[in-house]
Design a protein around this motif. Sequence first.
Motif, PDB file in Angstrom:
ATOM      1  N   GLU A 284       0.839  -1.198   0.000  1.00  0.00           N
ATOM      2  CA  GLU A 284       0.000   0.000   0.000  1.00  0.00           C
ATOM      3  C   GLU A 284       0.880   1.257   0.000  1.00  0.00           C
ATOM      4  O   GLU A 284       0.593   2.221  -0.720  1.00  0.00           O
ATOM      5  N   ARG A 287       2.162   1.668  -3.459  1.00  0.00           N
ATOM      6  CA  ARG A 287       1.097   2.058  -4.380  1.00  0.00           C
ATOM      7  C   ARG A 287       0.794   3.546  -4.275  1.00  0.00           C
ATOM      8  O   ARG A 287       0.619   4.231  -5.265  1.00  0.00           O
ATOM      9  N   SER A 288       0.768   4.060  -3.024  1.00  0.00           N
ATOM     10  CA  SER A 288       0.326   5.436  -2.836  1.00  0.00           C
ATOM     11  C   SER A 288       1.498   6.421  -2.821  1.00  0.00           C
ATOM     12  O   SER A 288       1.297   7.615  -2.619  1.00  0.00           O
TER      13      SER A 288
END
Lengths: 505, 314
Positions: A284, A287-288
């Motif tokens: 995560e 991804r961000s």
Amino acid sequence: MHDFLAHFGAALAGTLSPAILPGLALGVAGGIAIGALPGLTATMGVAVLLPLTFGMPASVGMAVLIGVYVGAIYGGSISAILLKTPGTPAAAATVFDGHALAQQGLAAKALSISTVASFIGGLLSAAVLVTVSPILARMALAISAPERLMLALFGLTVIASISGNSLVKGLIAGIFGLLVSTAGLDYVTSHPRFTYDQLELFNGPPIIPVLVGLFALSEAFAQMEKGAALNATDAYRAFKRQYLSWTEFKGLLPVILKSGLIGTLIGAIPGAGADIAAFVTYGEAKRSSPDREMFGKGALSGIAAPEAGNNGVTGGAMIPLLTLGVPGDAVTAILLGALIIQGLQPGPLLFSEKPEFVHGVFAALVVGNFLMLAFGLLGIKLFCRVVELKKSHVIPMIVMLSVVGSFAMNNSVFDVWVCLVFGVIGYLMQKAEIPSSPIILAIILGPMAEISLRQSLLMYEGSYAFLWTRPIVLAFAAVIALSLWSTWKINRQQRRAAKEAAWEG
Amino acid sequence: MCRPTLVACLALAVSGALFAAGYPEKEIRLIVPFAAGGGTDAVARIVADLAAKDLGQPIVIMNKTGGAGAVGMTEGARSRPDGYTVTMITRELCSLYQVDLSLVQPKDFLPVCLVNEDPAVVLVPKNSPLKSLKDIVEGARARPGSLKFASSAQPNIYLLAMMTELGLSFNQIPYGGAGESIPALLGGHCDFTMVNPGEAIAQIRAGELIPLAVCSDGPYAGLPGVPTMRELGYNVTASTWRGLAVPPRTPREIAEKLESAFKKAVDSPEFQKFMADRTLGVRFIPAAEYMDFMLRDAEALAPIMKIVKAQQGK
């Protein structure tokens, strides 16, 4: 509220008293050592120390075990950063960026990030536990097999993030790991699959020996091969005494808080623990992140995210334990047994029947995290000395620890063989430049994905309707799609850039 | 038989007796085939603690997990028959070998004694439309295979006992232990489950889970007021048991010494209180009757294990 503060204050005072504090501190320090040694894990540390706590009052015994739990989950990152060998499966995601930083001479910085992130993640989860555990426990109960399947699938997409330069090679490793994870008794029919009549394989491949073999032993083999260079202290000669700076900390704080919360949630879901949380938060964070290319090359948030995530699990996993009487992960499953042997019944009534005890657990978790921060920060200098040791001294120790650790988990010689076999596999993969982390990820998440899929299909009597009729599943599916799309995009950009470079060259 | 062999045999027998006289001279290892913190582990620890006092030597617990107990029990059966390795045997000893999931069976042990038996209890979540066992039976008759059973162990001999005896079928959802099947019930993802009382007592006392029936022979002290299956008119019993055993060629004197120590432990008020507090059942069967008990149990499990074998696709 006033009542609560009074109770909690009393419990805090109790925890800081000479009756409990030394035990808790010993637990945290011992836990850090257990976590840092390859092959010894939080689960094992708690299981081994469990009988020793039976003679103690419940509050002291529990404080010792909580200390071990908190310390060991953090401790795994130390060897991940310094030795490229995760001390526990929960630290497997910390290796990439942690060790990359250490190789740049920034071991102290990597360790300080891991310590601070672990502390904040752990403290945050303790805060969630203390304040909203009944609500969160109900939320976690709503998570059924289809949602767990999506969580596992999201975790598996992280293979793309940890594949290094070649997605194809990452997938080779990931699929090999998934194949290995299918060994064991079939979850529904009990048919033995790929067990070759070995009883030891009935419960699936043992994760710790596989982890130790793939990381520690294979690295030792590779170093042995270098032979001549063994008397050197390796590439860390350019060791810089640089710690996490205030500006860096401010930049990392959002990632740490987010990962800590995700970790807490994953901890609260029965059956999912710190290893899964570490990979999910790593994926995560990548991804961000605005600069994804830095991941795997020493991105600071690549250490902060999994370390906040895995320590976030500690408080999270205590939520269902204390409010419902069911464990949130493998460690709290042992804690549940410890409580029952102590004569307590963790469950919905525990809070009203033994409020002092529950507040004592809260306080131990909070104080334990502060102790972990203190020991971690004080220890950094000492830990860093490891990189100054001669490789010819370190490698035999790693090999010995690998074998002992593999054996000790289940008193099993079979597990030692598993460790050796995966040591050789890991060594050959290094030669072929295939990353080994996707194997571990797949062995951790493969069984969770499989059993959740089969549970879902049984619940829906063979229909796949659970994929589009459940809102949380749909939300997960969207996140997975996004994650895959961004991977594809980066990959395409990189290839285009490489092509252009080739043209110009 | 030629003389030297006879002499050797006699010598062995005498040395065996001499050997037994001093027993135990060092610590005794107790193999527990399930993980630390579980029910089998709890029973093992308390009974070992109490028996060690009588034997005058410590008993060290060694958890050896895997294969639903098969790994630990296999190692126990194959250890040196000198009385210094004792094994906690469980009902899996009578079931797993029948479906080729274990290498050992009752006759591979010399039983010492049985110490515990826990019946299965049928549980539903508090707001379930299933209010009685009759509702479950009728629901299963009306729509075979539709009621969702949260299974904490595979193969699930509790449910299979109920299915074979009453001719019912259910949708069995597999879970990794009571720690996962109970939340599945609390979250409303499954309709009912069968576990041992000690595994669910906290939720039962809180009113989160409702016990509909207990599968013991007679009323179960740990769950007062809960009817037995038999009282409800269904001839179903289902339980698990735990006992102690040594390898078959262990000298008889040693086995007897162990039996007397463990019997004293079971009879002690500490053991009785420990077990009652944790809703664990006490049942003592002496060595003389334990083998018969196991052989009868294996026979009783035979029809169930046949179904499992068919499932395995063998």
